[in-house]
Design an enzyme around this catalytic site. Structure first.
Site, PDB file in Angstrom:
ATOM      1  N   ARG A  39       0.889  -1.180   0.000  1.00 23.74           N
ATOM      2  CA  ARG A  39       0.000   0.000   0.000  1.00 23.74           C
ATOM      3  C   ARG A  39       0.911   1.209   0.000  1.00 23.74           C
ATOM      4  O   ARG A  39       1.684   1.422   0.945  1.00 23.74           O
ATOM      5  CB  ARG A  39      -0.909  -0.007   1.227  1.00 23.74           C
ATOM      6  CG  ARG A  39      -1.588   1.324   1.441  1.00 23.74           C
ATOM      7  CD  ARG A  39      -2.732   1.273   2.414  1.00 23.74           C
ATOM      8  NE  ARG A  39      -3.896   0.610   1.838  1.00 23.74           N
ATOM      9  CZ  ARG A  39      -5.127   0.719   2.314  1.00 23.74           C
ATOM     10  NH1 ARG A  39      -5.377   1.466   3.365  1.00 23.74           N
ATOM     11  NH2 ARG A  39      -6.127   0.083   1.737  1.00 23.74           N
TER      12      ARG A  39
ATOM     13  N   HIS B  86      -7.229   0.823  -6.676  1.00 19.83           N
ATOM     14  CA  HIS B  86      -7.506  -0.014  -5.501  1.00 19.83           C
ATOM     15  C   HIS B  86      -8.172  -1.306  -6.005  1.00 19.83           C
ATOM     16  O   HIS B  86      -9.354  -1.556  -5.763  1.00 19.83           O
ATOM     17  CB  HIS B  86      -8.402   0.744  -4.524  1.00 19.83           C
ATOM     18  CG  HIS B  86      -8.381   0.220  -3.123  1.00 19.83           C
ATOM     19  ND1 HIS B  86      -7.636  -0.882  -2.749  1.00 19.83           N
ATOM     20  CD2 HIS B  86      -9.020   0.642  -1.995  1.00 19.83           C
ATOM     21  CE1 HIS B  86      -7.817  -1.109  -1.455  1.00 19.83           C
ATOM     22  NE2 HIS B  86      -8.656  -0.205  -0.979  1.00 19.83           N
TER      23      HIS B  86
ATOM     24  N   CYS C 263     -16.278   1.866   0.174  1.00 22.03           N
ATOM     25  CA  CYS C 263     -15.112   1.045   0.536  1.00 22.03           C
ATOM     26  C   CYS C 263     -14.741   1.189   2.010  1.00 22.03           C
ATOM     27  O   CYS C 263     -14.074   0.326   2.562  1.00 22.03           O
ATOM     28  CB  CYS C 263     -13.930   1.391  -0.354  1.00 22.03           C
ATOM     29  SG  CYS C 263     -13.316   3.077  -0.170  1.00 22.03           S
TER      30      CYS C 263
ATOM     31  N   GLN D 145     -10.078  -3.814  -3.617  1.00 24.13           N
ATOM     32  CA  GLN D 145     -11.368  -3.301  -3.156  1.00 24.13           C
ATOM     33  C   GLN D 145     -12.432  -3.483  -4.234  1.00 24.13           C
ATOM     34  O   GLN D 145     -13.560  -3.897  -3.956  1.00 24.13           O
ATOM     35  CB  GLN D 145     -11.250  -1.811  -2.800  1.00 24.13           C
ATOM     36  CG  GLN D 145     -12.554  -1.200  -2.313  1.00 24.13           C
ATOM     37  CD  GLN D 145     -13.003  -1.768  -0.991  1.00 24.13           C
ATOM     38  OE1 GLN D 145     -12.268  -1.731  -0.020  1.00 24.13           O
ATOM     39  NE2 GLN D 145     -14.230  -2.299  -0.926  1.00 24.13           N
TER      40      GLN D 145
HETATM   41  N1  NVA Z   1      -9.725   6.867  -1.711  1.00 26.58           N
HETATM   42  C1  NVA Z   1      -9.394   6.435  -0.375  1.00 26.58           C
HETATM   43  C2  NVA Z   1      -9.705   4.978  -0.219  1.00 26.58           C
HETATM   44  C3  NVA Z   1      -9.445   4.424   1.159  1.00 26.58           C
HETATM   45  C4  NVA Z   1      -9.699   2.956   1.249  1.00 26.58           C
HETATM   46  C5  NVA Z   1      -7.928   6.713  -0.083  1.00 26.58           C
HETATM   47  O1  NVA Z   1      -7.094   6.506  -0.970  1.00 26.58           O
HETATM   48  O2  NVA Z   1      -7.614   7.176   1.024  1.00 26.58           O
HETATM   49  N1   CP Z   2     -11.234   0.019   2.130  1.00 24.37           N
HETATM   50  C1   CP Z   2      -9.971  -0.067   2.585  1.00 24.37           C
HETATM   51  O1   CP Z   2      -9.009  -0.292   1.835  1.00 24.37           O
HETATM   52  O2   CP Z   2      -9.876   0.081   3.926  1.00 24.37           O
HETATM   53  P1   CP Z   2      -8.534   0.256   4.762  1.00 24.37           P
HETATM   54  O3   CP Z   2      -7.945   1.596   4.372  1.00 24.37           O
HETATM   55  O4   CP Z   2      -8.983   0.218   6.184  1.00 24.37           O
HETATM   56  O5   CP Z   2      -7.593  -0.856   4.436  1.00 24.37           O
END
Ligand code: NVA
Ligand code: CP
Length: 302
Positions: A102, A129, A260, A132
């Protein structure tokens, strides 16, 4: 399929194959049937951003598959002291059977795959993502019985979720509409892909996008790494880019709502709509586990 870096890299058949496998793994898990497809295997998980669902579902998924996962915060790794990614990739490939990352730039995940010799899974980048959205597609099939022919509407920031939903939806035969402000459009790479599809529309108007939608999806106005922009972003998104009862009224009767998570109630979604659709949203969160187990077993099984 050697890696899961973005859904753009997968064929429609590969996506549907992963969803079928995920459904089967969910059934096996719920029936208490052993499925240790990755016995003795190790996954390294590198986190440069926070996570609840991704960390817990990957770690639990590896355990259920008979393997093991290591949670590595980048601040604890030598990467944070300047060790090049190409060296980290080669070192880790000598120890583990797969890497989940990540991070911020998509290039970081792509480089990890380029320099390492084990499968790499994108657990969220600024661009995409994919894990997800596999869980989202799995959830839509679970509630609606199919994907093809349904209308998926995304309302909000043209971010990693918007990008992956557009690709995942179009590749599985859905009609996709996205309502994003002109200042925050999906990535040009994604728009270039989507322009080949007559079933894709992009508009600044959430009401237009939501018409007859079977699935409504939204995400936060400011993603991780954009905290400093949040007051500027709020001015653009507030009062417009939200799933609320008016939007539900315009959508198809029986539309489902996905998010998500984490969600900001009162911003991109109202409390009442969130709670009315909590079953769908938390099934979506659960399906991260099953969808990722399908990805892990597909990539890491010898
Ligand atoms: N768009 C958000 C998704 C979190 C799961 C982010 O990148 O923070
Ligand atoms: N939806 C998602 O990726 O959640 P987290 O940021 O908690 O991993």
């Amino acid at each position: 399929m050697k890696h899961l870096l973005k859904l753009l890299d997968l064929s429609s058949d590969e996506i549907i194959g992963l969803l079928d496998f995920a459904d089967d793994l969910k059934r096996r898990q719920n029936q208490g049937e052993k499925h240790e497809l990755l016995k003795g295997k190790t996954l390294a998980m590198i986190f440069e951003k926070s996570s609840t669902r991704t960390r817990v579902s990957f770690e639990t998924g590896m355990f259920q598959l008979g393997g093991h996962a290591l949670c590595l915060l980048s601040s604890d790794l030598q990467i944070s002291r300047g060790e090049p990614l190409c060296d980290t990739a080669r070192v880790m490939s000598r120890y583990v059977d797969g890497i989940m990352i990540r991070t911020y730039g998509q290039k970081i995940a792509e480089d990890l795959a380029k320099y390492g010799s084990v499968p790499v899974i994108n657990g969220l980048t600024d661009l995409a993502h994919p894990c997800q959205v596999l869980a989202d597609l799995m959830t839509i099939r679970e509630y609606k019985g199919k994907l093809e022919g349904l209308k998926l509407c995304y309302i909000g920031d043209g971010n990693n979720m918007a990008n992956s939903l557009i690709v995942g939806g179009l590749k599985t035969g859905m009609t996709v509409s996205a309502a994003c402000p002109p200042e925050y459009q999906p990535d040009p790479l994604i728009l270039d892909f989507a322009k080949e599809y007559s079933d894709f529309t992009l508009t600044p108007d959430p009401k237009e996008a939501a018409k007859n939608a079977d699935v409504l999806v939204t995400d936060v106005w400011s993603s991780m790494g954009q905290e400093k922009e949040s007051s500027d972003r709020r001015k653009i998104f507030e009062g417009k880019y939200q799933i609320n009862p008016d939007i539900m009224q315009i959508s198809s009767g029986g539309a489902i709502v996905l998010h998500c998570l984490p969600a900001h109630r009162g911003e991109e979604i109202t409390e009442d709509v969130f709670e009315a659709h909590a079953d769908e949203i938390f099934t979506e969160a659960e399906n991260r586990l099953h969808a990722q187990k399908a990805v892990l077993a597909t990539l890491m099984r010898s």
